[in-house]
Write a protein that holds these residues in place. Structure first.
Motif, PDB file in Angstrom:
ATOM      1  N   ASP A  88       0.802  -1.350  -0.029  1.00 50.26           N
ATOM      2  CA  ASP A  88       0.076  -0.014  -0.175  1.00 50.26           C
ATOM      3  C   ASP A  88       0.748   1.296   0.129  1.00 50.26           C
ATOM      4  OD1 ASP A  88       0.986  -0.134   2.754  1.00 50.26           O
ATOM      5  OD2 ASP A  88      -0.712   0.511   3.597  1.00 50.26           O
ATOM      6  N   THR A  89       2.205   1.159  -0.519  1.00 52.69           N
ATOM      7  CA  THR A  89       2.901   2.315  -0.313  1.00 52.69           C
ATOM      8  C   THR A  89       3.640   2.447  -1.671  1.00 52.69           C
ATOM      9  OG1 THR A  89       4.591   3.772   0.829  1.00 52.69           O
ATOM     10  CG2 THR A  89       4.929   1.292   0.608  1.00 52.69           C
ATOM     11  N   THR A  90       4.351   3.615  -1.970  1.00 51.37           N
ATOM     12  CA  THR A  90       4.963   3.892  -3.338  1.00 51.37           C
ATOM     13  C   THR A  90       6.358   3.777  -2.815  1.00 51.37           C
ATOM     14  OG1 THR A  90       5.028   6.408  -2.919  1.00 51.37           O
ATOM     15  CG2 THR A  90       2.996   5.380  -3.800  1.00 51.37           C
ATOM     16  N   LEU A  91       7.261   3.861  -4.030  1.00 50.56           N
ATOM     17  CA  LEU A  91       8.550   3.920  -4.146  1.00 50.56           C
ATOM     18  C   LEU A  91       8.716   5.340  -3.056  1.00 50.56           C
ATOM     19  CD1 LEU A  91      11.617   2.920  -4.363  1.00 50.56           C
ATOM     20  CD2 LEU A  91      11.244   4.220  -6.562  1.00 50.56           C
ATOM     21  N   GLY A  92       8.127   6.314  -3.410  1.00 48.77           N
ATOM     22  CA  GLY A  92       8.674   7.582  -2.783  1.00 48.77           C
ATOM     23  C   GLY A  92       8.190   7.552  -1.269  1.00 48.77           C
ATOM     24  N   GLY A  93       7.176   6.889  -0.925  1.00 48.41           N
ATOM     25  CA  GLY A  93       6.592   6.867   0.366  1.00 48.41           C
ATOM     26  C   GLY A  93       7.442   6.163   1.013  1.00 48.41           C
ATOM     27  N   CYS A  94       7.961   4.956   0.612  1.00 46.26           N
ATOM     28  CA  CYS A  94       8.555   4.095   1.430  1.00 46.26           C
ATOM     29  C   CYS A  94      10.164   4.751   1.735  1.00 46.26           C
ATOM     30  CB  CYS A  94       8.818   2.508   0.560  1.00 46.26           C
ATOM     31  SG  CYS A  94       9.755   1.392   1.551  1.00 46.26           S
ATOM     32  N   ALA A  95      10.619   5.247   0.365  1.00 44.90           N
ATOM     33  CA  ALA A  95      12.064   6.054   0.471  1.00 44.90           C
ATOM     34  C   ALA A  95      12.120   6.928   1.598  1.00 44.90           C
ATOM     35  CB  ALA A  95      12.457   6.492  -0.659  1.00 44.90           C
ATOM     36  N   LEU A  96      10.829   7.954   1.743  1.00 47.99           N
ATOM     37  CA  LEU A  96      10.815   8.835   2.906  1.00 47.99           C
ATOM     38  C   LEU A  96      10.583   8.281   4.359  1.00 47.99           C
ATOM     39  CD1 LEU A  96      10.455  11.869   3.302  1.00 47.99           C
ATOM     40  CD2 LEU A  96       7.878  11.300   3.098  1.00 47.99           C
ATOM     41  N   GLU A  97      10.104   7.144   4.379  1.00 51.12           N
ATOM     42  CA  GLU A  97       9.998   6.465   5.702  1.00 51.12           C
ATOM     43  C   GLU A  97      11.389   6.079   5.962  1.00 51.12           C
ATOM     44  OE1 GLU A  97       7.126   3.328   6.522  1.00 51.12           O
ATOM     45  OE2 GLU A  97       5.741   4.279   4.879  1.00 51.12           O
ATOM     46  N   ILE A  98      12.219   5.289   5.028  1.00 50.23           N
ATOM     47  CA  ILE A  98      13.410   4.824   5.333  1.00 50.23           C
ATOM     48  C   ILE A  98      14.357   6.099   5.696  1.00 50.23           C
ATOM     49  CG2 ILE A  98      15.687   3.862   4.133  1.00 50.23           C
ATOM     50  CD1 ILE A  98      13.451   2.170   2.405  1.00 50.23           C
ATOM     51  N   ALA A  99      14.114   7.049   4.669  1.00 52.34           N
ATOM     52  CA  ALA A  99      15.218   8.238   5.156  1.00 52.34           C
ATOM     53  C   ALA A  99      14.964   9.144   6.500  1.00 52.34           C
ATOM     54  CB  ALA A  99      15.005   9.426   3.963  1.00 52.34           C
TER      55      ALA A  99
ATOM     56  N   ALA B 158      16.584  -1.818   1.782  1.00 56.48           N
ATOM     57  CA  ALA B 158      16.104  -0.268   2.171  1.00 56.48           C
ATOM     58  C   ALA B 158      16.980   0.764   1.413  1.00 56.48           C
ATOM     59  CB  ALA B 158      16.252  -0.241   3.589  1.00 56.48           C
ATOM     60  N   SER B 159      18.129   0.274   1.226  1.00 56.70           N
ATOM     61  CA  SER B 159      19.332   1.246   0.461  1.00 56.70           C
ATOM     62  C   SER B 159      18.960   1.291  -0.907  1.00 56.70           C
ATOM     63  CB  SER B 159      20.927   0.949   0.715  1.00 56.70           C
ATOM     64  OG  SER B 159      20.975  -0.382   0.190  1.00 56.70           O
ATOM     65  N   MET B 160      18.542   0.470  -1.522  1.00 55.85           N
ATOM     66  CA  MET B 160      18.149   0.088  -2.986  1.00 55.85           C
ATOM     67  C   MET B 160      16.886   1.241  -3.255  1.00 55.85           C
ATOM     68  SD  MET B 160      20.443  -1.424  -4.419  1.00 55.85           S
ATOM     69  CE  MET B 160      21.427  -0.783  -3.324  1.00 55.85           C
ATOM     70  N   GLN B 161      15.940   1.089  -2.135  1.00 56.53           N
ATOM     71  CA  GLN B 161      14.787   1.816  -2.416  1.00 56.53           C
ATOM     72  C   GLN B 161      15.206   3.166  -2.530  1.00 56.53           C
ATOM     73  OE1 GLN B 161      11.543   0.732  -2.504  1.00 56.53           O
ATOM     74  NE2 GLN B 161      12.568  -1.119  -2.658  1.00 56.53           N
ATOM     75  N   LEU B 162      15.882   4.055  -1.768  1.00 54.75           N
ATOM     76  CA  LEU B 162      16.630   5.183  -1.695  1.00 54.75           C
ATOM     77  C   LEU B 162      17.117   5.580  -2.900  1.00 54.75           C
ATOM     78  CD1 LEU B 162      17.903   5.973   1.909  1.00 54.75           C
ATOM     79  CD2 LEU B 162      15.739   6.695   1.044  1.00 54.75           C
ATOM     80  N   ALA B 163      18.213   4.453  -3.425  1.00 55.17           N
ATOM     81  CA  ALA B 163      18.770   4.579  -4.532  1.00 55.17           C
ATOM     82  C   ALA B 163      17.621   4.955  -5.686  1.00 55.17           C
ATOM     83  CB  ALA B 163      19.747   3.655  -5.055  1.00 55.17           C
ATOM     84  N   GLY B 164      16.757   3.897  -5.818  1.00 65.99           N
ATOM     85  CA  GLY B 164      15.695   3.979  -6.794  1.00 65.99           C
ATOM     86  C   GLY B 164      14.984   5.350  -6.923  1.00 65.99           C
ATOM     87  N   ARG B 165      14.690   5.959  -5.850  1.00 68.53           N
ATOM     88  CA  ARG B 165      13.867   6.946  -5.663  1.00 68.53           C
ATOM     89  C   ARG B 165      14.970   8.196  -6.111  1.00 68.53           C
ATOM     90  NH1 ARG B 165       9.978  10.115  -6.900  1.00 68.53           N
ATOM     91  NH2 ARG B 165       9.450  11.866  -5.254  1.00 68.53           N
TER      92      ARG B 165
ATOM     93  N   GLU C  10      14.590   8.433  -9.793  1.00 69.29           N
ATOM     94  CA  GLU C  10      13.395   8.754 -10.075  1.00 69.29           C
ATOM     95  C   GLU C  10      13.267  10.402 -10.150  1.00 69.29           C
ATOM     96  OE1 GLU C  10       9.644   5.802  -9.168  1.00 69.29           O
ATOM     97  OE2 GLU C  10      10.157   7.579  -7.504  1.00 69.29           O
ATOM     98  N   ILE C  11      14.063  11.025  -9.247  1.00 72.59           N
ATOM     99  CA  ILE C  11      13.936  12.416  -8.740  1.00 72.59           C
ATOM    100  C   ILE C  11      14.996  12.934 -10.017  1.00 72.59           C
ATOM    101  CG2 ILE C  11      14.576  14.412  -7.566  1.00 72.59           C
ATOM    102  CD1 ILE C  11      13.902  12.476  -5.222  1.00 72.59           C
ATOM    103  N   ALA C  12      16.189  12.467 -10.089  1.00 72.91           N
ATOM    104  CA  ALA C  12      17.011  13.098 -11.201  1.00 72.91           C
ATOM    105  C   ALA C  12      16.705  13.013 -12.588  1.00 72.91           C
ATOM    106  CB  ALA C  12      18.326  12.193 -11.054  1.00 72.91           C
ATOM    107  N   SER C  13      15.720  12.012 -12.710  1.00 75.53           N
ATOM    108  CA  SER C  13      15.264  11.627 -14.286  1.00 75.53           C
ATOM    109  C   SER C  13      14.048  12.362 -14.413  1.00 75.53           C
ATOM    110  CB  SER C  13      15.469  10.128 -14.715  1.00 75.53           C
ATOM    111  OG  SER C  13      13.992   9.408 -13.842  1.00 75.53           O
ATOM    112  N   GLY C  14      13.191  12.581 -13.446  1.00 80.03           N
ATOM    113  CA  GLY C  14      11.878  12.981 -13.768  1.00 80.03           C
ATOM    114  C   GLY C  14      10.886  11.830 -14.248  1.00 80.03           C
ATOM    115  N   LYS C  15      11.457  10.589 -14.177  1.00 79.11           N
ATOM    116  CA  LYS C  15      10.472   9.471 -14.537  1.00 79.11           C
ATOM    117  C   LYS C  15      10.180   8.428 -13.653  1.00 79.11           C
ATOM    118  CE  LYS C  15      12.412   9.564 -19.262  1.00 79.11           C
ATOM    119  NZ  LYS C  15      13.156   8.721 -20.163  1.00 79.11           N
TER     120      LYS C  15
END
Length: 85
Positions: free
Chosen positions: A25-36, A53-60, A63-68
């Protein structure tokens, strides 16, 4: 601060696993925020903690760097060039 290199080397100080990794029930962005926002388990660069956990942050970060979104990035940069479906 934590570097992208530390995230991929699993030496960022972030816990290896986080509860959000098992929730649908969470998104990559939501999970990355929780981890951070979770307290670190150690100082960056000090200990090896393998996990997703670290891969979630790297994936996010990608996303931010590419806009995708991650799914588009994966298809475009990894799956398609390798001929994966």
């Amino acid at each position: 601060g934590i570097t992208l290199r530390q995230l991929f080397a699993h030496t960022s100080g972030i816990a290896g696993q986080h509860p959000c990794l098992n929730r649908r029930d969470t998104t990559l962005g939501g999970c990355a925020l929780e981890i951070a926002n979770a307290p670190p388990k150690s100082e960056p660069g000090v200990a090896f903690r393998y996990g997703g956990a670290s891969m979630q942050l790297a994936g996010r970060m990608a996303e931010i760097a590419s806009g995708k979104d991650w799914n588009s990035l994966f298809r475009e940069k990894i799956a398609a060039p390798l001929g994966l479906e």
